[in-house]
Design a protein around this motif. Structure first.
Motif, PDB file in Angstrom:
ATOM      1  N   ILE A 104       0.890  -1.160   0.000  1.00  0.00           N
ATOM      2  CA  ILE A 104       0.000   0.000   0.000  1.00  0.00           C
ATOM      3  C   ILE A 104       0.926   1.208   0.000  1.00  0.00           C
TER       4      ILE A 104
ATOM      5  N   GLY B 146      -3.325   7.381  -3.389  1.00  0.00           N
ATOM      6  CA  GLY B 146      -3.094   6.068  -2.812  1.00  0.00           C
ATOM      7  C   GLY B 146      -3.179   5.002  -3.885  1.00  0.00           C
ATOM      8  N   PHE B 147      -2.384   3.974  -3.748  1.00  0.00           N
ATOM      9  CA  PHE B 147      -2.440   2.870  -4.690  1.00  0.00           C
ATOM     10  C   PHE B 147      -1.942   1.604  -4.031  1.00  0.00           C
ATOM     11  N   ILE B 148      -2.258   0.509  -4.641  1.00  0.00           N
ATOM     12  CA  ILE B 148      -1.899  -0.806  -4.133  1.00  0.00           C
ATOM     13  C   ILE B 148      -1.144  -1.542  -5.225  1.00  0.00           C
TER      14      ILE B 148
ATOM     15  N   ALA C 279     -13.239  -3.768  -0.675  1.00  0.00           N
ATOM     16  CA  ALA C 279     -12.974  -2.700  -1.637  1.00  0.00           C
ATOM     17  C   ALA C 279     -12.677  -3.368  -2.970  1.00  0.00           C
TER      18      ALA C 279
ATOM     19  N   LEU D 160     -11.149  -2.865  -6.690  1.00  0.00           N
ATOM     20  CA  LEU D 160     -10.215  -1.973  -7.363  1.00  0.00           C
ATOM     21  C   LEU D 160      -9.978  -2.448  -8.785  1.00  0.00           C
TER      22      LEU D 160
ATOM     23  N   SER E 102      -5.059   1.989  -8.573  1.00  0.00           N
ATOM     24  CA  SER E 102      -5.330   3.230  -7.857  1.00  0.00           C
ATOM     25  C   SER E 102      -6.531   2.952  -6.974  1.00  0.00           C
ATOM     26  N   TYR E 103      -6.574   3.582  -5.823  1.00  0.00           N
ATOM     27  CA  TYR E 103      -7.629   3.263  -4.879  1.00  0.00           C
ATOM     28  C   TYR E 103      -8.995   3.765  -5.344  1.00  0.00           C
ATOM     29  N   ARG E 104      -9.946   2.852  -5.413  1.00  0.00           N
ATOM     30  CA  ARG E 104     -11.362   3.141  -5.603  1.00  0.00           C
ATOM     31  C   ARG E 104     -12.077   1.999  -4.906  1.00  0.00           C
TER      32      ARG E 104
ATOM     33  N   PHE F 209      -9.344   6.446   0.887  1.00  0.00           N
ATOM     34  CA  PHE F 209      -8.127   5.657   1.063  1.00  0.00           C
ATOM     35  C   PHE F 209      -7.720   5.542   2.527  1.00  0.00           C
TER      36      PHE F 209
ATOM     37  N   PHE G 100      -9.651   2.993   4.241  1.00  0.00           N
ATOM     38  CA  PHE G 100      -9.133   1.687   3.850  1.00  0.00           C
ATOM     39  C   PHE G 100      -7.926   1.322   4.706  1.00  0.00           C
TER      40      PHE G 100
END
Length: 169
Positions: free
Chosen positions: A60, A71-73, A99, A101, A115-117, A123, A126
């Motif tokens: 993360i 934010g991204f994973i 969540a 994504l 990308s966070y959605r 985020f 999350f």
């Protein structure tokens, strides 16, 4: 966004904190680590795990781009062969919260980035769910990939270090 993903992928070529320039570990427990790294775009906060002997990793990350936090994973497996630009969905469940994504294949065939959605309001919510969670499951709807499961016990200390980092950047 594509430019951001390509730039970030190049900066984080190994998808581990040690691959970035000027990395400082902030906290580590139960196989999870929080860190701050200096990239070409500026400071980057991250937390995650190199996972285990099967070659999986989950990160993360948070970076300030054009004044806004993004934010991204990143999720990966050394056995994967995902083509750059491939798209799909992943679902991250933390206890009873989920969540969904959308991901994109990176310049590394063993990694995808999202990308966070999602169902979490934002985020930071999350990340807070991650901190308070006991178990995380990552699934890949429509793909021939078995769901992953991870123990989140002890991640509160790592997450608090990550959030403190995020407040500084």
């Amino acid at each position: 966004m594509r430019r951001f993903i390509l730039t970030l992928g190049a900066l984080l070529a190994l998808a581990v904190p040690a691959s970035a320039q000027q990395v400082q570990n902030l906290a580590a427990i139960n196989g999870w680590v929080a860190y701050i790294a200096q990239s070409n775009a500026g400071p980057l906060c991250g937390m995650g795990t190199e996972a285990n002997s099967v070659g999986r990793f989950f990160w993360i990350k948070l970076e300030r781009l054009n004044g806004d936090l993004h934010g991204f994973i990143q999720v990966g497996d050394r056995a994967w062969n995902v083509r750059q630009g491939a798209t799909g969905r992943i679902v991250v469940g933390i206890d009873r919260q989920r969540a969904e994504l959308n991901y994109t294949g990176t310049n590394r065939p063993d990694m995808i980035e999202a990308s966070y959605r999602g169902a979490f309001r934002n985020f930071i919510n999350f990340v807070e769910a991650f901190a308070g969670g006991y178990r995380m499951q990552v699934s890949f709807p429509g793909e021939d990939v078995a769901p992953w499961s991870a123990d989140l016990r002890g991640t509160r200390a790592v997450t608090e270090a990550f959030l403190a980092c995020a407040r500084r950047i």
